[in-house]
Design an enzyme around this catalytic site. Structure first.
Site, mmCIF file in Angstrom:
data_model
loop_
_atom_site.group_PDB
_atom_site.id
_atom_site.type_symbol
_atom_site.label_atom_id
_atom_site.label_comp_id
_atom_site.label_asym_id
_atom_site.label_seq_id
_atom_site.Cartn_x
_atom_site.Cartn_y
_atom_site.Cartn_z
ATOM 1 N N ASN A 275 33.257 -14.039 6.926
ATOM 2 C CA ASN A 275 31.913 -14.113 7.176
ATOM 3 C C ASN A 275 31.663 -14.428 8.564
ATOM 4 O OD1 ASN A 275 30.615 -13.393 4.844
ATOM 5 N ND2 ASN A 275 30.620 -15.422 4.086
ATOM 6 N N HIS B 192 67.043 -12.218 13.149
ATOM 7 C CA HIS B 192 68.479 -12.205 12.840
ATOM 8 C C HIS B 192 68.990 -12.897 11.432
ATOM 9 C CE1 HIS B 192 72.674 -12.186 13.980
ATOM 10 N NE2 HIS B 192 72.399 -13.406 13.761
ATOM 11 N N GLU C 246 65.430 -6.476 14.716
ATOM 12 C CA GLU C 246 66.221 -7.535 15.912
ATOM 13 C C GLU C 246 66.615 -6.831 16.816
ATOM 14 O OE1 GLU C 246 69.656 -8.487 13.629
ATOM 15 O OE2 GLU C 246 70.426 -9.665 15.395
#
Lengths: 120, 724
Positions: B458, B46, B68
């Site tokens: 990794n 908002h 929203e």
């Protein structure tokens, strides 16, 4: 003497844009609050002439803040700031005692009109 | 409103909101029932929408608006959070981020039609055929309402004429008159572009209810509420106030273009039309009827009086299920941590750097004054100087603190990243972060992100096993990666550990052999730590195939290079079957470093202390020549011997008597440099060279010494490469 304004909004960005508009029109911004709780305590401390109050905020929303401020200061002049689609909340804020409402995105002239009318 | 000045603040804050959306979304995945999270997300979306609208970034505002809406439905429990919704939200947040960055870069934002459609379809599906939900979306129509403007003139005249009174109204007016009240027909025109017209009408009604009673309005209460009117509406008011008072009260309201207060005689009292909308039968809102208008209550028998107070504020309040619930929800939900409530000032980094630079200058001057003061040895002066010394030190410390930012800034994006990688690899991984508040220099924070991303990738890719392998190995199905930071003296340690399979020694052996990094003849088994060292060799990358995750040809040596460029070190330990731990050690700040000051050809130079291994005095006869290059032997190692001054293009030192030599270690390579002599160890403030000079190989920057002399700071890596 310049009217003193307290700006309440949870975004620094909004506070900044509002402050810019308000100060350019000769008002003095004496405080900025980022949530409702802060607004209530700053109101008590600073006793501003006018308040712009956002609705959606963390900790305490604007409507609750208006109610709290109005309880201790029935004459407080508060302009509620809302976004599109918040109609029910704006009405609630007006019922809680807000004098006027502004809809985001703000139009500079509207902001000043609201302040002038609320001040009267 | 000119908003260009605010773009940076907007950008910074908007990114914060995105980050918070991301964080809450991750948390939501594990706690789908946490309404507080949804509330936070709704608020973030908002606020973002409001900000974007103010900046005039319509693509951003529109998209956020759709998000929203969905979040609002979610937090109201109208739609349940499930995997589909969560994934859609993740996608939406990503898209939002993309649009934000594109908007900021002034590029055309991506087309979001597809995603928007899916955002709405998920809402439509949840809605099914049920009623009552329309209330939540009525507000949206605001955005389009005033675009339909045409043929005002005609309709307005029709409008005002349509405020017709029936017998009952006339009777009410008559009674009001008997009670000494006046009646007025009030016609109000709103300004063009008035937003939330219905609420504006409401404020007018609210104000007038304080003066008297509103008998009737046109358009009907329902139409006013639904904004089925252009700009003009009229109403019939009974009041004891006079016309001027009514006029001024309404003029005191914002967004009013004009007000016309007319005497009742001018009302069209006779002309009775049976238009249903004027009868006031319609407004269902009346059922939750508010306080009765006190003045004309005499007629209060039967259900007819519902006709009279067509649009009292109380009655007009759209059913409060939404507004009321939301506000109380917002108000009471405890905030986890006042991320946005905290008091921060955003400062441009340039300004900060300037301040820190000036403090650096001051520190240098302080040193000069302290030295001068010692020459005069006056008690009072000493006192003053001592105080200056202390204050300057405090100031320096405070300024340094300004440069420090919590490592959270870097860590924040990792949970999401790890989730995405793990999902695509079909692994279950949880990332635990600790010490996220640990602060370190902003420069370091900005640069440490990429190496950490690489290490995390990794870990997920190579370290953590697939769920089935983990179960087979007797481990919990979900792998754990811990990433944390802590202070240790003037250093910060960043530690990344996983409970995966450890480095694959055999794979490394094969690859290293193939790449010529390991002697193929070698018979002794490769130790894990040895294997890890190979990982850091330039050009070594363990990924079998180039995926989008790891193994893009940037191996661990890239990680090492970045860390070392930040004056840090990296260490990795691995235990087969138990996991891998990587520790990165970094200095707290790069603005001030400890340096060894040496002199070469009469000029002082500073060498960062962490690369200096030792300093020695040697005799000329200890210098040997190997392949026409000078070397010295040191603990069985052959170190190339160079003359520092010569490397820098100056006159080499004369070789006789005792020669001062410093040994520096850069990326494992040790080199001995001949210098004139050593000056000592000192903390120096690093200043970069002016852009005019550009990058000079071998020079990392400059510093001003206590006596005002400028010393260049040597950059060992480039210095050596030059000699290479």
């Amino acid at each position: 003497m310049a009217q003193k304004v307290l700006i309440v909004d949870d975004t620094a960005f909004m506070r900044m844009t509002l402050k810019n508009v308000i100060e350019k029109s000769g008002y003095e911004v004496i405080g900025e609050a980022g949530d409702g709780e802060d607004a209530v305590s700053q109101y008590k401390e600073l006793q501003p002439d006018l308040v712009t109050m956002d609705i959606t905020m963390p900790k305490m929303d604007g409507i609750t803040a208006i109610k709290e401020i109005k309880q201790s200061h029935p004459d407080a002049k508060i302009i509620v700031c809302s976004a599109m689609g918040q109609k029910p909340m704006v009405i609630e804020a007006l019922n809680a005692g807000a004098k006027d409402f502004l809809v985001k995105p703000f139009d500079a002239e509207r902001v000043i009109e609201a302040l002038k009318k609320a001040e009267a | 409103m000119d908003t260009s000045d605010f773009k940076e603040v907007f950008a910074a804050e908007a990114r914060d909101y995105l980050q918070s959306l991301n964080e809450n979304l991750l948390a939501l995945e594990t706690n789908p029932d946490d309404i507080g999270l949804l509330d936070d997300m709704f608020r973030a979306a908002h606020s973002l929408k409001g900000m974007a609208g103010t900046m005039g970034f319509s693509a951003l505002a529109d998209f956020t608006h759709h998000m929203e809406n969905l979040l609002d439905r979610l937090r109201n429990g109208e739609i349940q959070v499930n995997t589909e919704v969560a994934n859609l939200l993740f996608e939406a947040v990503d898209t939002l981020e993309a649009i934000l960055e594109q908007t900021l870069a002034e590029e055309a934002p991506d087309d979001t039609t597809n995603l928007v459609a899916r955002l709405s379809s998920i809402q439509d599906r949840a809605q099914g055929g049920s009623d009552g939900i329309t209330a939540t979306t009525t507000g949206d129509s605001d955005t389009t309402v005033h675009s339909a403007v045409p043929e005002l003139g005609d309709r307005e005249t029709v409008t005002s004429r349509k405020l017709v009174l029936d017998e009952f109204d006339k009777e009410t007016l008559k009674q009001a008159k008997e009670q000494g009240l006046s009646s007025y027909r009030v016609t109000v025109t709103l300004k063009d572009n008035t937003l939330l017209k219905s609420v504006r009408v409401y404020t007018v009604f609210q104000a007038l209810e304080e003066l008297g009673s509103i008998l009737k309005c046109f358009p009907s209460a329902q139409d006013l509420e639904d904004e089925n009117f252009e700009r003009e509406f009229s109403l019939l008011l009974t009041t004891h106030a006079d016309a001027d008072e009514v006029q001024s009260v309404i003029e005191g309201i914002s967004e009013i273009e004009s007000v016309l207060v007319a005497e009742p005689s001018q009302l069209h009292l006779t002309q009775r039309e049976q238009g249903t909308e004027t009868d006031g039968q319609g407004p269902t809102a009346l059922e939750n009827a508010g306080p009765e208008p006190s003045l004309i209550n005499s007629q209060g028998d039967g259900d007819e009086d519902s006709n009279s107070n067509g649009l009292s504020p109380a009655a007009d309040v759209p059913s409060p299920q939404k507004g009321g619930d939301n506000s109380s929800g917002n108000g009471s939900s405890p905030q986890k941590k006042g991320r946005f409530g905290d008091k921060f000032v955003r400062v441009e980094t340039d300004r900060l750097d300037k301040l820190i630079n000036l403090v650096g200058e001051l520190v240098i001057n302080r040193t000069q004054i302290v030295e001068m003061g010692q020459q005069f040895d006056d008690g009072d002066d000493q006192n003053t100087i001592g105080q200056l010394d202390r204050i300057t030190t405090d100031l320096q410390y405070a300024a340094m603190k300004l440069r420090m930012v919590p490592i959270k800034q870097v860590f924040d994006r990792f949970p999401r990243m790890v989730r995405d990688i793990a999902q695509s690899r079909e692994k279950h991984v949880q990332l635990e972060l600790f010490g996220t508040d640990t602060e370190l220099d902003r420069t370091i924070v900005n640069q440490i992100g990429d190496p950490l991303v690489h290490l995390l990738r990794n870990s997920v890719d190579h370290g953590i096993e697939s769920p089935s392998e983990r179960i087979k190995a007797g481990k919990p199905e979900v792998g754990t990666i811990r990433l944390g930071a802590r202070h240790e003296g003037s250093h910060i340690l960043i530690e990344l550990s996983d409970d995966g399979q450890g480095v694959d020694v055999e794979a490394i052996r094969k690859k290293a052999t193939a790449k010529g990094l390991l002697d193929p003849e070698r018979s002794s088994p490769l130790q894990p730590d040895e294997a890890v060292r190979l990982l850091f060799e330039p050009g070594f990358s363990t990924a079998e195939s180039v995926s989008d995750l790891s193994g893009r040809g940037v191996g661990m040596d890239a990680v090492k290079a970045v860390v070392e460029s930040l004056s840090g070190t990296v260490e990795m330990h691995s235990k087969p079957g138990q996991g891998t731990r990587t520790t990165i050690k970094l200095p707290l700040t790069l603005a001030i470093i400890k340096a060894l000051l040496v002199r070469a050809d009469g000029t002082p130079y500073a060498i960062p202390i962490q690369v200096v291994r030792e300093n020695l005095l040697i005799k000329p006869e200890q210098i040997k020549t190997v392949r026409q290059k000078k070397v010295i032997m040191r603990r069985g190692e052959v170190l190339p011997l160079l003359d520092l001054a010569e490397c820098l293009g100056w006159r080499p030192a004369e070789i006789d008597g005792a020669i001062s030599v410093i040994v520096v270690d850069v990326r494992g390579e040790k080199i001995a440099f001949i210098v004139d002599d050593l000056i000592g160890q000192q903390e120096i403030v690093i200043k970069s060279l002016s852009d005019l000079l550009g990058d000079i190989p071998g020079i990392a920057g400059a510093t001003v010494l206590g006596n005002g002399q400028v010393a260049l700071i040597l950059d060992n890596s480039t210095l050596i490469r030059q000699e290479g």
